[in-house]
Motif scaffolding. Sequence first.
Motif, short mmCIF file in Angstrom:
data_model
loop_
_atom_site.label_atom_id
_atom_site.label_comp_id
_atom_site.label_asym_id
_atom_site.label_seq_id
_atom_site.Cartn_x
_atom_site.Cartn_y
_atom_site.Cartn_z
N ALA A 134 2.90 -25.68 0.26
CA ALA A 134 2.10 -25.06 -0.80
C ALA A 134 1.72 -23.61 -0.50
O ALA A 134 0.98 -22.99 -1.25
CB ALA A 134 0.84 -25.89 -1.05
N GLY A 135 2.23 -23.03 0.60
CA GLY A 135 1.98 -21.61 0.89
C GLY A 135 1.03 -21.42 2.04
O GLY A 135 -0.04 -22.02 2.08
N GLY A 136 1.41 -20.58 3.00
CA GLY A 136 0.56 -20.34 4.16
C GLY A 136 0.78 -18.95 4.73
O GLY A 136 1.81 -18.30 4.46
N SER A 137 -0.20 -18.47 5.51
CA SER A 137 -0.08 -17.16 6.12
C SER A 137 0.70 -17.27 7.43
O SER A 137 0.52 -18.21 8.19
CB SER A 137 -1.46 -16.57 6.40
OG SER A 137 -1.99 -16.08 5.20
N VAL A 138 1.57 -16.29 7.66
CA VAL A 138 2.30 -16.19 8.93
C VAL A 138 1.99 -14.80 9.47
O VAL A 138 2.67 -13.85 9.13
CB VAL A 138 3.83 -16.26 8.73
CG1 VAL A 138 4.50 -16.78 9.99
CG2 VAL A 138 4.23 -17.04 7.52
N GLY A 139 0.93 -14.66 10.26
CA GLY A 139 0.54 -13.35 10.74
C GLY A 139 0.24 -12.44 9.57
O GLY A 139 -0.55 -12.77 8.68
N SER A 140 0.92 -11.30 9.53
CA SER A 140 0.69 -10.32 8.46
C SER A 140 1.25 -10.77 7.12
O SER A 140 0.86 -10.24 6.08
CB SER A 140 1.36 -9.00 8.82
OG SER A 140 0.87 -8.52 10.04
N VAL A 193 -5.56 -3.68 4.14
CA VAL A 193 -4.44 -3.06 4.86
C VAL A 193 -4.64 -3.22 6.36
O VAL A 193 -3.72 -3.56 7.10
CB VAL A 193 -4.29 -1.57 4.47
CG1 VAL A 193 -3.14 -0.92 5.23
CG2 VAL A 193 -4.10 -1.43 2.96
N VAL A 194 -5.90 -3.01 6.83
CA VAL A 194 -6.20 -3.16 8.26
C VAL A 194 -5.93 -4.60 8.70
O VAL A 194 -5.31 -4.84 9.74
CB VAL A 194 -7.67 -2.78 8.55
CG1 VAL A 194 -8.05 -3.12 9.98
CG2 VAL A 194 -7.89 -1.30 8.26
N ARG A 195 -6.35 -5.56 7.88
CA ARG A 195 -6.16 -6.98 8.21
C ARG A 195 -4.67 -7.29 8.36
O ARG A 195 -4.24 -7.91 9.34
CB ARG A 195 -6.78 -7.84 7.09
CG ARG A 195 -6.50 -9.34 7.22
CD ARG A 195 -7.24 -10.14 6.13
NE ARG A 195 -6.94 -9.70 4.76
CZ ARG A 195 -5.81 -9.97 4.12
NH1 ARG A 195 -4.90 -10.72 4.70
NH2 ARG A 195 -5.60 -9.53 2.91
N VAL A 196 -3.85 -6.84 7.41
CA VAL A 196 -2.42 -7.12 7.47
C VAL A 196 -1.78 -6.37 8.65
O VAL A 196 -0.96 -6.91 9.38
CB VAL A 196 -1.74 -6.73 6.13
CG1 VAL A 196 -0.23 -6.78 6.25
CG2 VAL A 196 -2.22 -7.65 5.02
N ARG A 197 -2.20 -5.12 8.85
CA ARG A 197 -1.65 -4.31 9.95
C ARG A 197 -1.91 -5.00 11.28
O ARG A 197 -1.08 -5.01 12.18
CB ARG A 197 -2.30 -2.92 9.91
CG ARG A 197 -1.82 -2.00 10.99
CD ARG A 197 -1.95 -0.52 10.59
NE ARG A 197 -3.25 -0.06 10.13
CZ ARG A 197 -4.32 0.04 10.89
NH1 ARG A 197 -4.28 -0.33 12.15
NH2 ARG A 197 -5.45 0.49 10.39
N ASP A 198 -3.10 -5.62 11.42
CA ASP A 198 -3.48 -6.24 12.69
C ASP A 198 -3.07 -7.71 12.80
O ASP A 198 -3.61 -8.45 13.61
CB ASP A 198 -4.98 -6.11 12.92
CG ASP A 198 -5.37 -4.65 13.11
OD1 ASP A 198 -4.44 -3.83 13.32
OD2 ASP A 198 -6.57 -4.32 13.05
N GLY A 199 -2.15 -8.15 11.96
CA GLY A 199 -1.59 -9.49 12.15
C GLY A 199 -2.25 -10.59 11.34
O GLY A 199 -2.05 -11.76 11.64
N GLY A 200 -3.03 -10.25 10.33
CA GLY A 200 -3.55 -11.26 9.42
C GLY A 200 -4.88 -11.86 9.82
O GLY A 200 -5.45 -11.52 10.84
#
Length: 465
Positions: A213-219, A417-424
């Motif tokens: 159903a969808g999940g985060s993989v790091g960024s 952007v900071v959250r994604v840049r730093d790996g989620g």
Amino acid sequence: MPLRQTLLCLWALIGTIGFALAQDAPSASFNLIARGRYLAMAADCAACHTAPHGGQPFAGGYAIESPLGAIFSTNITPSKANGIGDYSEQDFARAVREGIAKDGTHLYPAMPFTAYAKISDEDTEALYAYFMHEVKAVDTAPQKTALPFPFNIRASMAAWNVLFLDKGEFKPDASKSSEWNRGAYLAEALGHCGTCHTPRNDLMAEIGTKSLAGGSVGSWYAPNITSDKIAGIGGWSDDELVQYLSTGHVAGKAQAAGPMAEAVENSLQYLLGDDLKALVVYLKDTKPIASDEASPRYTLGTPSPAEAGLRGLPGQSIQENGFHVFSGACAACHQVGGEGTKHYPSLFHSTTTGGDNPDNLIATILFGLTRTVKGMPAFGPNAAFTDRLSDKDIADVSNYVLQHFGNASVTVTPADVVRVRDGGEKPILAAVAPFIVPVIVVVVIILLLVLALFVARRRRGTVTA
Ligand code: HEC
Ligand code: HEC
Ligand code: HEC
């Protein structure tokens, strides 16, 4: 016939039979090894066990960024010194399917043994034959994983396994076709799709009721790929799915970036046609899981004439900064109206801009997309060919793209952007990690105080008694 000649004939005969037998033996194991090679590719072992930028195949050293710190893959070449050269087939099966190394230490689930637990005995045997007989031994030792306390206590994984590891190989569903079952085996056991596409709980285990159903993989964000017609891939045609899995491109629908691009590049593109079709038959028949999205991600957006109207205006308001960045950094390839060209994908009718999660849009701009020769440059910290964009620029241009081409109800802040840049997003487990030691110290002090009080009371007690 003189004795000498008889002996020579006999010798020749034995030689011929011996030769024939010798030819026969490797041909049996040749098939086994070839099957193992295909399985290793379908299971994508190389992706994690080979260091990037020309690392030796299967020699380990690839850093898997986890919220708790980097976990380095190990050397799984048949090297006796640093690889798995000493592993018996049983040792190998236990490592791959139960997450326990030969020396008894527990592996972190960065090695997807919860999915590989379903690999059949025959396939494990073929994989073992391939690794032992065809993979070249490499005698280098990759960097060791050193997670902070308490996650460095690998024995704690034993408890995790009791809770979350479903042992036992794949059981076919007799009510489904053999093609469906082949697809299920490819998706659940070898392809480990759920490792990325299934959301995880606070202890970082996949949530079984929300499979795919969808999940985060790091960024990055691995979207819903259940059979739901709106939230998932239910509205894709079979051909589109086959094309996506084997090339990573479906014009007017989706492009594979990030970890999905790696899965396509290293593994899925090599699957045999029948296996790809089986995988799609299974995907189209998974339990549909809905989301809040009202229409499929790939249907949103139209070409936007905004660029022409805004051109030449000074870049003061946020909206205009987004336009300026877009005009300068994106429009050359994706075109001013966002419609793209034959070589560059359109920014509307794209699952990356039409969904309710903007992470893949932000990550594509930050890290680029280098899957093909004609890739997309990175604009983040690793920008090599372009001007590096600030976090605010990336947020602004993301909002411009979402407003004009995609899901206008989603907004991106520089903090995103900071959250994604730093790996989620960090899970609770990682968030509380820095406090575990202080909490233990405080608990110990309290216990000592209670004990001291107790002893003092007892003493007083004995005195007065
Ligand atoms: C998603 C990444 C990933 C994939 C895919 C993957 N591995 Fe691993 N594997 C790891 C990591 C990381 C470790 C080390 C884990 C640790 O240190 O706890 C590991 C450890 C191992 C070990 C233990 C080795 C030792 O040093 O004792 C074996 C054996 C192994 N993997 C085999 C395989 C095989 C075979 C495949 C394909 C069927 C595979 N792995 C696919 C990430 C992966
Ligand atoms: C290592 C993580 C990972 C694995 C393993 C993985 N995926 Fe993905 N997948 C992703 C990510 C991330 C995306 C989003 C990529 C993007 O949009 O750029 C994605 C996107 C997709 C999409 C497109 C969905 C959309 O709406 O755009 C499909 C279909 C898909 N994956 C199928 C699969 C299947 C089938 C498997 C197993 C054979 C699989 N994936 C394994 C991470 C993964
Ligand atoms: C040099 C040409 C180029 C530039 C400049 C460029 N892109 Fe791309 N972009 C590409 C290519 C090529 C792809 C698709 C790559 C593929 O699928 O292999 C792509 C893909 C994308 C995708 C789809 C990713 C996915 O996972 O579905 C988005 C969204 C995107 N670009 C947005 C942008 C934005 C925003 C900018 C400006 C900040 C930008 N691009 C600048 C070439 C470019």
